[in-house]
Every structure is written in structure tokens, then in C-alpha cells.
Scaffold this active site. Structure first.
Site, PDB file in Angstrom:
ATOM      1  N   GLY A 148      31.094  34.628  35.593  1.00 37.03           N
ATOM      2  CA  GLY A 148      31.099  33.859  34.346  1.00 37.03           C
ATOM      3  C   GLY A 148      29.727  33.497  33.809  1.00 37.03           C
ATOM      4  O   GLY A 148      29.592  32.533  33.043  1.00 37.03           O
ATOM      5  N   SER A 149      28.702  34.288  34.146  1.00 33.94           N
ATOM      6  CA  SER A 149      27.374  33.919  33.638  1.00 33.94           C
ATOM      7  C   SER A 149      27.287  34.103  32.120  1.00 33.94           C
ATOM      8  O   SER A 149      26.636  33.302  31.436  1.00 33.94           O
ATOM      9  CB  SER A 149      26.271  34.699  34.361  1.00 33.94           C
ATOM     10  OG  SER A 149      26.297  36.058  34.015  1.00 33.94           O
ATOM     11  N   ARG A 168      51.997  45.533  32.290  1.00 31.33           N
ATOM     12  CA  ARG A 168      50.864  45.053  31.487  1.00 31.33           C
ATOM     13  C   ARG A 168      51.336  44.337  30.235  1.00 31.33           C
ATOM     14  O   ARG A 168      50.744  43.357  29.791  1.00 31.33           O
ATOM     15  CB  ARG A 168      49.957  46.232  31.092  1.00 31.33           C
ATOM     16  CG  ARG A 168      49.212  46.816  32.275  1.00 31.33           C
ATOM     17  CD  ARG A 168      48.626  48.164  31.909  1.00 31.33           C
ATOM     18  NE  ARG A 168      47.570  48.058  30.928  1.00 31.33           N
ATOM     19  CZ  ARG A 168      47.189  49.060  30.135  1.00 31.33           C
ATOM     20  NH1 ARG A 168      47.789  50.225  30.202  1.00 31.33           N
ATOM     21  NH2 ARG A 168      46.208  48.896  29.273  1.00 31.33           N
ATOM     22  N   MET A 223      38.277  41.865  33.590  1.00 26.18           N
ATOM     23  CA  MET A 223      38.493  43.205  34.151  1.00 26.18           C
ATOM     24  C   MET A 223      39.915  43.716  33.931  1.00 26.18           C
ATOM     25  O   MET A 223      40.585  44.147  34.869  1.00 26.18           O
ATOM     26  CB  MET A 223      38.149  43.199  35.649  1.00 26.18           C
ATOM     27  CG  MET A 223      36.705  42.868  35.930  1.00 26.18           C
ATOM     28  SD  MET A 223      35.551  44.002  35.124  1.00 26.18           S
ATOM     29  CE  MET A 223      35.733  45.427  36.184  1.00 26.18           C
ATOM     30  N   ILE A 251      42.265  46.113  30.976  1.00 26.62           N
ATOM     31  CA  ILE A 251      42.260  46.911  29.745  1.00 26.62           C
ATOM     32  C   ILE A 251      43.533  46.578  28.972  1.00 26.62           C
ATOM     33  O   ILE A 251      44.628  46.580  29.540  1.00 26.62           O
ATOM     34  CB  ILE A 251      42.188  48.413  30.082  1.00 26.62           C
ATOM     35  CG1 ILE A 251      40.857  48.693  30.787  1.00 26.62           C
ATOM     36  CG2 ILE A 251      42.334  49.262  28.823  1.00 26.62           C
ATOM     37  CD1 ILE A 251      40.748  50.083  31.373  1.00 26.62           C
ATOM     38  N   HIS A 305      29.252  44.797  26.998  1.00 25.25           N
ATOM     39  CA  HIS A 305      29.291  45.921  27.933  1.00 25.25           C
ATOM     40  C   HIS A 305      27.868  46.221  28.407  1.00 25.25           C
ATOM     41  O   HIS A 305      26.946  46.272  27.590  1.00 25.25           O
ATOM     42  CB  HIS A 305      29.882  47.147  27.222  1.00 25.25           C
ATOM     43  CG  HIS A 305      30.032  48.324  28.126  1.00 25.25           C
ATOM     44  ND1 HIS A 305      31.058  48.409  29.049  1.00 25.25           N
ATOM     45  CD2 HIS A 305      29.282  49.437  28.271  1.00 25.25           C
ATOM     46  CE1 HIS A 305      30.924  49.539  29.725  1.00 25.25           C
ATOM     47  NE2 HIS A 305      29.865  50.186  29.277  1.00 25.25           N
TER      48      HIS A 305
HETATM   49  C1  GRF Z   1      28.570  41.754  32.665  1.00 22.34           C
HETATM   50  O1  GRF Z   1      27.719  42.726  33.184  1.00 22.34           O
HETATM   51  C2  GRF Z   1      29.205  42.256  31.389  1.00 22.34           C
HETATM   52  O2  GRF Z   1      28.392  43.102  30.656  1.00 22.34           O
HETATM   53  C3  GRF Z   1      30.402  43.005  31.924  1.00 22.34           C
HETATM   54  O3  GRF Z   1      30.849  42.247  33.013  1.00 22.34           O
HETATM   55  C4  GRF Z   1      29.769  41.505  33.573  1.00 22.34           C
HETATM   56  C5  GRF Z   1      30.180  40.067  33.616  1.00 22.34           C
HETATM   57  O4  GRF Z   1      29.238  39.284  34.296  1.00 22.34           O
HETATM   58  N1  GRF Z   1      31.395  43.196  30.898  1.00 22.34           N
HETATM   59  P1  GRF Z   1      29.375  37.699  34.269  1.00 22.34           P
HETATM   60  O5  GRF Z   1      30.726  37.358  34.890  1.00 22.34           O
HETATM   61  O6  GRF Z   1      29.275  37.241  32.857  1.00 22.34           O
HETATM   62  O7  GRF Z   1      28.238  37.199  35.115  1.00 22.34           O
END
Ligand code: GRF
Length: 198
Positions: free
Chosen positions: A13-14, A66, A91, A93, A110
Site C-alpha cells: 500500500g505504499s 469472478r 492483484m 483482473i 503500472h
Molecule cells: C506497484 O509497483 C504498482 O506499480 C503495481 O503494484 C505495486 C504496488 O505497490 N501496480 P504498493 O503496494 O503501492 O507498495
């Protein structure tokens, strides 16, 4: 009226934290929900610690259904009166059905310079291809994976002897700058491509 934003996560969640931090003062958006499909994610705990509204919608009880999962997700989003969705390491789709319900209202970040390296292992693939730069992209989500209209990108150099781990860290730090800028622009009605200078 401020737009109500749901941030969807599966991991640390950064990016969610970077978005939350940016949505202060006269920002046109409010974090109305942080949702994860993973009950054990650190990101959800971090959001909770900040006093944000959180929901865990575990995908496992839905098995391979889904559509059923997405209907439950859609209901949660409606219950929180969500206007826009920011995917931040979510994660899963989506099916066309879900995308059509939220058309033009889902953003994703992305970790590559799309259209290069859709999907996973983007950093290693950029290194293996001998690229001299990598980066990240914020785009609108459509039914084609990682192929929606690009809203913005940030670039980083790839060094000799770089590793996927080191590159990922540098790209991630650019993600934390790019995503808040693009979200703010998007909510203000800007759809033209934005390039973040180093
Ligand atoms: C990031 O690299 C983002 O580009 C990808 O998933 C990762 C998520 O990282 N979609 P975080 O959970 O936000 O640290």
C-alpha cells in the site's frame, strides 16, 4: 463537491499512502474507502491506523466466480458512494462487466513504460531486454490488460549491473510522485498525457 475515491490494494500500500497524503487541503478528491482482497495485507492495516474507512473483501470464498466477487465489490463501492477507483497494486483482473459499470472511472499505476511490459515482472524484463530506461505509467483501465489510455509517465535510468530489486525501488519512488499528480489532474478534468520530469 469533492469526488469520493476508493483505493484498491493487495499489498504494502505504499502508493495508497502517497495518494492519501496528497489528498489534503483543496484537493478535488477525498479518500472514501481503502479496500483489499487480501485480509493479511499490511496496506489495509496502515489505512486503518490512519483512521481511513477500510473494507476487506476476501476473494477466496468466491473461488473462481469472478463475476460474483465483482458484484460484491460493486455493491461495496455503491455503499460508500464512490465516484472513482484508484487501483494501487490490486492483484485482480476485472471482467468486462465490471469495467463497463465503471468505464472511464478506474485508474491504475503500472511499473513500466507502457505499452512496454504489460503484466508482471516488468523490472526484470526491462533489464533483460537491455533497455537504458524504465519507469511507471498511470492509465485508465479498459477491458484490455494494461492497455487503456495513458495519462502520465515517469522515467528512471537503468544502470549497468542493475537488479530488479534496485530498479523496483527507484521506480516505486517515482510512482509515489506520479500517481498523486495524475489523480489531481484527472479529477480536474485533464486527460492529456503528462510527463513527470526528474
Ligand atoms: C506497484 O509497483 C504498482 O506499480 C503495481 O503494484 C505495486 C504496488 O505497490 N501496480 P504498493 O503496494 O503501492 O507498495
Amino acid at each position: 463537491m469533492n469526488k469520493r475515491i476508493a483505493i484498491l490494494i493487495s499489498g504494502t500500500g505504499s502508493n495508497m499512502l502517497a495518494l492519501v497524503k496528497s489528498m489534503e487541503g483543496d484537493h478535488p478528491g477525498t479518500v472514501a474507502l481503502v479496500l483489499s482482497n487480501n485480509p493479511n495485507t499490511i496496506g489495509l492495516q496502515r489505512a486503518k491506523n490512519l483512521g481511513l474507512p477500510i473494507v476487506c473483501l476476501d476473494h477466496r470464498p468466491f473461488g473462481k466466480d469472478r463475476i460474483a466477487y465483482e458484484r460484491a465489490l460493486h455493491q461495496v463501492l455503491l455503499n460508500h458512494s464512490i465516484d472513482f477507483i484508484c487501483l494501487a497494486g490490486f492483484m485482480r483482473i476485472f471482467t468486462d462487466e465490471f469495467i463497463s459499470l465503471w468505464e472511464e472511472r478506474i485508474l491504475n499505476i503500472h511499473p513500466s513504460l507502457l505499452p512496454k511490459y504489460k503484466g508482471l515482472k516488468t523490472h526484470q524484463r526491462a533489464i533483460d531486454s537491455g533497455d537504458c530506461e524504465a519507469g511507471c505509467t498511470v492509465h485508465l483501465v479498459t477491458s484490455k490488460l494494461d492497455a487503456g489510455p495513458l495519462l502520465g509517465q515517469a522515467r528512471v535510468k537503468i544502470f549497468e549491473n542493475d537488479t530488479a530489486h534496485l530498479l523496483r525501488r527507484r521506480v516505486l519512488s517515482q510512482e509515489h510522485k506520479l500517481y498523486p499528480i495524475i489523480l489531481k489532474r484527472f479529477l480536474a478534468g485533464h486527460r492529456n498525457f503528462f510527463h513527470l520530469d526528474k
